[in-house]
Design a protein around this motif. Structure first.
Motif, PDB file in Angstrom:
ATOM      1  N   ILE A 149       0.863  -1.186   0.000  1.00 11.18           N
ATOM      2  CA  ILE A 149       0.000   0.000   0.000  1.00 11.18           C
ATOM      3  C   ILE A 149       0.897   1.233   0.000  1.00 11.18           C
ATOM      4  O   ILE A 149       1.832   1.318   0.800  1.00 11.18           O
ATOM      5  N   MET A 150       0.612   2.197  -0.875  1.00 10.76           N
ATOM      6  CA  MET A 150       1.463   3.373  -0.977  1.00 10.76           C
ATOM      7  C   MET A 150       0.629   4.625  -1.213  1.00 10.76           C
ATOM      8  O   MET A 150      -0.347   4.605  -1.970  1.00 10.76           O
ATOM      9  N   HIS A 151       1.003   5.717  -0.535  1.00  7.99           N
ATOM     10  CA  HIS A 151       0.468   7.047  -0.794  1.00  7.99           C
ATOM     11  C   HIS A 151       1.654   7.999  -0.890  1.00  7.99           C
ATOM     12  O   HIS A 151       2.586   7.918  -0.077  1.00  7.99           O
ATOM     13  N   GLY A 152       1.612   8.883  -1.852  1.00  6.36           N
ATOM     14  CA  GLY A 152       2.704   9.837  -1.984  1.00  6.36           C
ATOM     15  C   GLY A 152       2.279  11.023  -2.814  1.00  6.36           C
ATOM     16  O   GLY A 152       1.251  11.000  -3.502  1.00  6.36           O
ATOM     17  N   GLY A 153       3.080  12.087  -2.755  1.00  8.77           N
ATOM     18  CA  GLY A 153       2.766  13.237  -3.584  1.00  8.77           C
ATOM     19  C   GLY A 153       3.446  14.505  -3.126  1.00  8.77           C
ATOM     20  O   GLY A 153       4.287  14.500  -2.213  1.00  8.77           O
ATOM     21  N   TYR A 154       3.062  15.572  -3.788  1.00  8.54           N
ATOM     22  CA  TYR A 154       3.597  16.909  -3.511  1.00  8.54           C
ATOM     23  C   TYR A 154       2.429  17.872  -3.383  1.00  8.54           C
ATOM     24  O   TYR A 154       1.519  17.890  -4.226  1.00  8.54           O
TER      25      TYR A 154
END
Length: 780
Positions: A304-309
């Protein structure tokens, strides 16, 4: 006996006849072996004769032809020589003869290979698109797996998904100011996107490590508040709000755009942009608030992954409010001509956040009943969270020696320059943490998760200090190490609980501790149920660095404040079928930090008690709708934590189904009201709200007349803002010396739509929501 069978038997028994048979066949039909037949014995090649004893035509030697009868290239890109019967000619070795006039250059061969690859991909894509690919992940409940759009927020400690109900009803986008969606009202500067301080004490947000961002957080987003999405097809939302018939000098313009694209059943990418701002009614009052976010999420079977700017900015011309309230209360002058305290001042808040949160689930077969499927039975989750954040605030002004109002506004305090200010504050945070989660039995057990983690935080603070000239440094560095742990569980649909504790054990914030525990009970005497939720919160925290140290043109302090203490007990009762919700909150504040009437930061040793009770109740009969949001508050120290005793937001309107299931319209009025109290003032140099004891503000209703329409899935409203201006008086201040908008027409529209999978040139508006405040292609 059949002649073919006879010849077959004879050819096998009498090998000398094989050669003769082959020669006979060559003579009669000119059929010879091709390269694909060399592995077969001659006897088997030449025995395919018809009933008359004539050889059959070899279909392998028939070239490919188009509908016009012209020969086309085969799979290798060749065109062959043919004889009079239309068969491919063979050379003496039995190989096909290629037409010498149809040979291909290497470039042409590469082009043909690319075309063949595209054809093969098109076939594969058509097979993929015509096959249903479900979302396969252990973190999404089965009830949500097949929804077109699902949305959630992600916590920063254990990568837990908090699923949100996506509101798309007619009232979802009625309020264009974020603080009105969460509370009955707020102290604000009267312009879209400006800093705000909600009336409800328990809904006031605090930005840890950089308190100057706290008043500006209501229109901004961060990794904890920005929604993530998983969609079955692309999903887009566009919104617009603006003032009609107003001149360019006072125009308000708010726009939003959101798009999420499903790259695979498990992978989604999101793009979000929002701008809110206005030129303002008063002199030097323009505001420009923006958010840009590019994020992605992956919900796999185990990973499970969440990422961003995320980038936020709040740029504002600061006027310090009007010099004399009587210009609003007692006269009818043009607002643009009213004198303000600051004519040449501005501020800029910025924040940037780059983050990633990831975890990997590992099934463990401890018990016989355990499943090896991820998410079921006993399992372990390993995770990591990384974050880089910068927050800055810049303030500039020019106040001449003859500007008496401007100099009096800051109590004639000019420490660094007698007429100009250029203050800059900055904080940078690098935070890394690793965590472990154990699921002892199952994800629906009374103790379903036991989790813990450890983290390291590196902080850099900048504020001008005269010592920089001698110490040759410009940043103050801090290290912080902490541990945290949590647990959660549930019993069917009737009971849920969770708790999270955190301890800073080394560094600048050593000794800080917090505990946040929640529990909810649900009963179902009716289908929608009755839900009771409770919360206990305790926090003991070190004041952030800037409340201890400040050196600017208008303010200087060096403090040694004690750790603050806060205890909260909150309860909420919700009965959806009755359209009723009630809350009660109690807070005990110790060593409270506040800004006094001069804007200087202070700390009190007294304990402060705060109590808040709210009631939301909506009535409906015939076409009549009566919506109520009421709040009562008590503060034991109104001179430190001033709060309005009573606040209300009422919406009374008619709801008419113009076209059944297509268009619904509301016509009515929206009213906000609060009792008079010593409302906090805004300090432009610091960007915070501080105490004032000059005048009480309130007791005047603020009324907007509106028409609100839902057309299919788009919502459109037209408001006549401040329709009752002047009744019962002109006291429509949003903060001391700041005014709310005067009479003006405002138009707003929110349009969500998605692409229907499996349709060509077909579009549909979406029934799902978005963060905008909220696979065919034609919009309906």
């Amino acid at each position: 006996m059949n002649p073919r069978v006879t010849i077959l038997i004879l050819s096998i028994l009498f090998s000398p006849l094989e050669k003769a048979a082959g020669q006979t066949a060559d003579t009669l039909s000119k059929v010879t072996r091709d390269t694909l037949e060399t592995a077969l014995p001659d006897s088997l090649t030449m025995i395919y004769l018809d009933s008359l004893g004539l050889p059959l035509k070899d279909t392998i030697r028939i070239p490919a032809r188009d509908s016009a009868g012209m020969q086309v290239q085969d799979s290798l890109g060749y065109i062959y020589q043919t004889d009079s019967t239309g068969l491919i000619k063979l050379d003496s070795l039995g190989s096909f003869l290629i037409d010498s006039l149809a040979t291909f250059t290497p470039k042409e061969l590469r082009k043909m290979a690319r075309e063949k690859k595209r054809e093969e991909k098109a076939i594969a894509d058509s097979i993929w698109n015509s096959t249903f690919h479900p979302l396969e992940t252990y973190v999404v409940p089965d009830s949500l797996l097949y929804r077109r759009v699902i949305s959630w927020t992600n916590d920063e400690y254990f990568n837990t998904l908090d699923f949100k109900q996506i509101d798309t009803n007619i009232n979802s986008n009625f309020y264009d100011y974020a603080y009105l969606k969460k509370d009955v009202g707020a102290v604000s500067l009267g312009t879209a996107g400006s800093p705000a301080l909600p009336f409800n004490f328990f809904k006031r947000e605090v930005k840890e490590r950089f308190d100057f961002w706290s008043p500006g957080m209501y229109e901004a987003y961060n990794r904890n508040t920005l929604p993530f999405y998983n969609t079955k097809s692309p999903f887009t939302v566009m919104s617009y709000t603006g003032t009609l018939f107003s001149n360019k000098e006072t125009e308000e313009l708010n726009v939003g755009f959101f798009h999420t694209q499903n790259l695979s059943p498990s992978t989604n990418a999101q793009f979000f942009y929002q701008k809110k701002g206005t030129e303002g009614l008063l002199e030097n009052e323009s505001t420009n608030t923006r958010t840009l976010a590019v994020t992605a999420d992956y919900l796999g079977k185990k990973y499970i992954m969440h990422g961003g700017y995320i980038r936020n900015s709040l740029q504002k011309d600061e006027n310090g409010g009007i010099q004399d309230d009587s210009f609003i209360l007692d006269t009818l002058v043009e607002a643009r001509t009213i004198p303000v305290n600051l004519t040449n001042a501005s501020s800029l808040l910025k924040s940037s956040q780059l983050f990633i949160m990831q975890s990997y689930g590992i099934p463990i077969n401890l018990f016989k009943r355990d499943s090896l499927d991820t998410g079921e039975g006993t399992m372990m989750v390993l995770g990591h969270s990384g974050e880089w954040t910068t927050m800055t605030r810049n303030y500039n002004d020019e106040i001449s020696l003859t500007d008496q109002a401007g100099r009096a506004f800051y109590n004639d305090r000019f420490h660094m320059h007698p007429t100009r200010s250029a203050d800059s504050l900055r904080t940078m945070i690098v935070d890394n943490r690793f965590f472990l989660r154990l699921q002892p039995w199952s994800n629906t057990a009374i103790v379903s998760k036991i989790e813990g983690g450890v983290g390291y935080e590196l902080i850099s603070n900048y504020c001008f200090d005269p010592d920089f000239y001698t110490e040759d440094i410009s940043n103050r560095w801090q290290n912080n190490m902490y541990v945290y742990a949590g647990a959660s569980g549930m019993f069917k649909k009737y009971f849920r609980w969770n708790a999270l504790g955190k301890l800073d054990y080394a560094g600048y914030y050593a000794g800080d501790v917090s505990l946040d525990a929640n529990a909810s009970f649900s009963f179902y005497p009716m289908e929608s149920g009755i839900h009771l939720t409770g919360r206990f919160l305790f926090a003991r925290q070190t004041p952030d660095w800037f409340t201890q140290h400040m050196y600017s043109n208008h303010y200087i302090w060096n403090n040694d404040f004690q750790k603050t203490n806060e205890t909260r007990i909150e309860a909420r009762l919700s009965i959806p079928s009755w359209k009723t919700e009630a809350t009660f909150s109690y807070g005990l504040l110790g060593n409270r930090i506040y800004y006094d009437t001069l804007g200087t930061v202070r700390q009190t040793d007294d304990l402060i008690n705060v109590m808040t009770a709210t009631l939301t109740k909506n009535f409906s009969f015939w076409y009549v709708r009566l919506d109520h949001r009421l709040m009562f508050q008590v503060s034991s120290r109104q001179d430190i934590v001033p709060l309005p005793t009573f606040s209300a937001n009422l919406r009374y309107y008619l709801e008419i189904p113009v076209v059944k299931d297509v268009m619904t319209a509301q016509i009515g009025a929206d009213v906000t009201f609060h009792t008079a109290y010593y409302m906090e003032s805004y300090n432009p140099a610091l960007g915070v709200f501080h105490l004032q004891n000059e005048k009480k503000y309130g007791h005047t209703p603020y009324i907007d007349a509106f028409i609100n329409v839902k057309w299919k899935r788009a919502t459109i409203f037209v408001k006549y803002v401040n329709a009752a201006q002047g009744w019962p008086n002109n006291d429509y201040f949003s903060a001391p010396h700041y005014i709310r908008p005067q009479r003006v027409f405002k138009l707003g529209m929110t349009w969500p739509f998605y692409i229907k999978p499996g349709k060509t040139a077909a579009a549909a508006s979406s029934s799902e929501g978005s963060p905008v405040r909220a696979a065919g292609n034609t919009a309906r």
